[in-house]
Design a protein around this motif. Structure first.
Motif, short mmCIF file in Angstrom:
data_model
loop_
_atom_site.label_atom_id
_atom_site.label_comp_id
_atom_site.label_asym_id
_atom_site.label_seq_id
_atom_site.Cartn_x
_atom_site.Cartn_y
_atom_site.Cartn_z
N TRP A 167 0.88 -1.17 0.00
CA TRP A 167 0.00 0.00 0.00
C TRP A 167 0.91 1.22 0.00
O TRP A 167 1.90 1.26 0.74
CB TRP A 167 -0.86 0.04 1.26
CG TRP A 167 -1.83 -1.07 1.43
CD1 TRP A 167 -1.68 -2.17 2.23
CD2 TRP A 167 -3.11 -1.20 0.81
NE1 TRP A 167 -2.79 -2.98 2.14
CE2 TRP A 167 -3.69 -2.41 1.29
CE3 TRP A 167 -3.83 -0.41 -0.09
CZ2 TRP A 167 -4.94 -2.84 0.88
CZ3 TRP A 167 -5.09 -0.85 -0.49
CH2 TRP A 167 -5.63 -2.04 -0.01
N THR A 169 1.17 5.71 -0.22
CA THR A 169 0.53 7.02 -0.15
C THR A 169 1.61 8.08 -0.35
O THR A 169 2.78 7.75 -0.51
CB THR A 169 -0.18 7.21 1.20
OG1 THR A 169 -0.94 8.41 1.18
CG2 THR A 169 0.82 7.27 2.35
N HIS A 176 -4.22 8.89 3.68
CA HIS A 176 -4.42 7.52 4.16
C HIS A 176 -5.11 7.49 5.52
O HIS A 176 -5.58 6.44 5.96
CB HIS A 176 -3.07 6.80 4.25
CG HIS A 176 -2.10 7.44 5.18
ND1 HIS A 176 -1.42 8.59 4.84
CD2 HIS A 176 -1.72 7.11 6.44
CE1 HIS A 176 -0.64 8.93 5.85
NE2 HIS A 176 -0.80 8.06 6.84
N VAL A 229 -4.70 6.60 -2.20
CA VAL A 229 -3.84 5.49 -1.81
C VAL A 229 -3.92 4.46 -2.93
O VAL A 229 -4.95 4.32 -3.59
CB VAL A 229 -4.30 4.87 -0.47
CG1 VAL A 229 -3.56 3.57 -0.18
CG2 VAL A 229 -4.10 5.87 0.66
#
Length: 315
Positions: A167, A169, A176, A229
């Motif tokens: 993940w 950002t 996020h 994100v």
């Protein structure tokens, strides 16, 4: 003038490094283990430096061995290119390859350059489209080879690279932390889009898809701008991005895999040559454990992403 290095010894040396052991290298180069050991003793004598050091039950490279490895790979590649240049049976014709745009940006320049030197009589026709489209075009006979995101539920491909999926950002924004996470993902056929939604659903995290595109450039821009994100494999993480972990409320993800597809009936010699170049270039890595991913993710998040991190994503 110093005597030249033995190409056969260098090939065996590389086989040991790539396979991880003298025993597996012996099988790869069709020699006995004692012959492989003898070759390495002679190579060490020729270099005048130890190349391996005993580490428990395994052998690892010394600093001198690491230095030699780069030279050895270049010498073998140049040797192969030289032999191909004088091969009367050299390959000729055209081969059609499909790849997502970001794969083309990250990997194809090196692959094309080496393939062109080794097979100057072969024309490469390259198409850039999402993995799902490439698979369909391969089935219709419009492509010979496709480099795709491996998805065993949708298509069959030979895995040639595996790496962590993160993940990500923006380092400079806190999007996020929003109660409803905004996502930038690929189109509805994108495997990573499905993974993202399934993982957030399972963890009970609310989200909203704000940006959809098959272009990795568009998705990356949304992340770097602090608007969303997304998910990216390790080597696609860009400067200015932050890796998110379970401590940030984002669930762990299965590794990303890159696969090769071949069209049945395509010119075998051409396809084998190109796929061999691709597989060697991607140099498949060993999948890491969840604990390793978390530790690596936390470390990179704390210190930021290195400025030379390459770009790669597959939609």
């Amino acid at each position: 003038m110093p005597a030249p290095l033995d190409i056969d010894q260098l090939q065996t040396f590389i086989a040991i490094v790539d396979s991880g052991s003298f025993t597996r290298a012996a099988e790869k180069v069709f020699k006995t283990q004692s012959a492989v050991s003898m070759q390495m003793r002679r190579l060490e004598e020729r270099i005048g430096k130890p190349l391996f050091i005993k580490d428990g039950r395994t052998n690892r490279l010394t600093d001198e061995g690491e230095r030699l490895l780069g030279y050895a790979r270049r010498m073998i590649r140049l040797n192969n290119e030289t032999m191909a240049a004088f091969d009367d049976q050299k390959l000729e014709g055209m081969i059609r390859i499909g790849t997502p745009d970001d794969y083309a940006d990250r990997y194809m320049p090196g692959i094309i350059a080496r393939f062109a030197k080794t097979h100057p009589g072969v024309e490469l026709y390259i198409e850039c489209e999402p993995s799902s489209e490439l698979s369909a075009r391969l089935q219709r006979g419009e492509l010979d080879v496709a480099l795709v995101t491996h998805d065993p539920l949708e298509r069959s491909s030979e895995v040639v690279r595996t790496e962590p999926l993160y993940w990500v950002t923006s380092m400079n924004h806190t999007v996020h932390e929003d109660p409803v996470v905004p996502l930038a993902v690929g189109r509805t056929s994108c495997r990573w889009r499905h993974l993202a939604c399934a993982a957030l659903d399972a963890s009970g995290r609310e989200y909203q898809i704000l940006f959809t595109s098959w272009s990795a450039t568009v998705v990356t821009s949304a992340v770097l701008s602090g608007l969303a994100v997304s998910l990216l494999p390790e080597c696609a993480v860009r400067p200015g991005m932050r890796i998110l972990s379970q401590l940030d409320g984002f669930p762990a993800l299965a590794p990303a895999q890159i696969g090769l597809m071949r069209r049945p009936g395509a010119p075998k010699a051409l396809v084998d040559a190109l796929c061999g170049h691709i597989a060697a270039s991607l140099d498949n890595i060993t999948p890491v454990t969840e604990e390793d991913e978390t530790a690596k993710g936390n470390s990179r998040r704390d210190r930021g992403i290195r400025a030379d991190a390459p770009t790669l994503a597959a939609w």
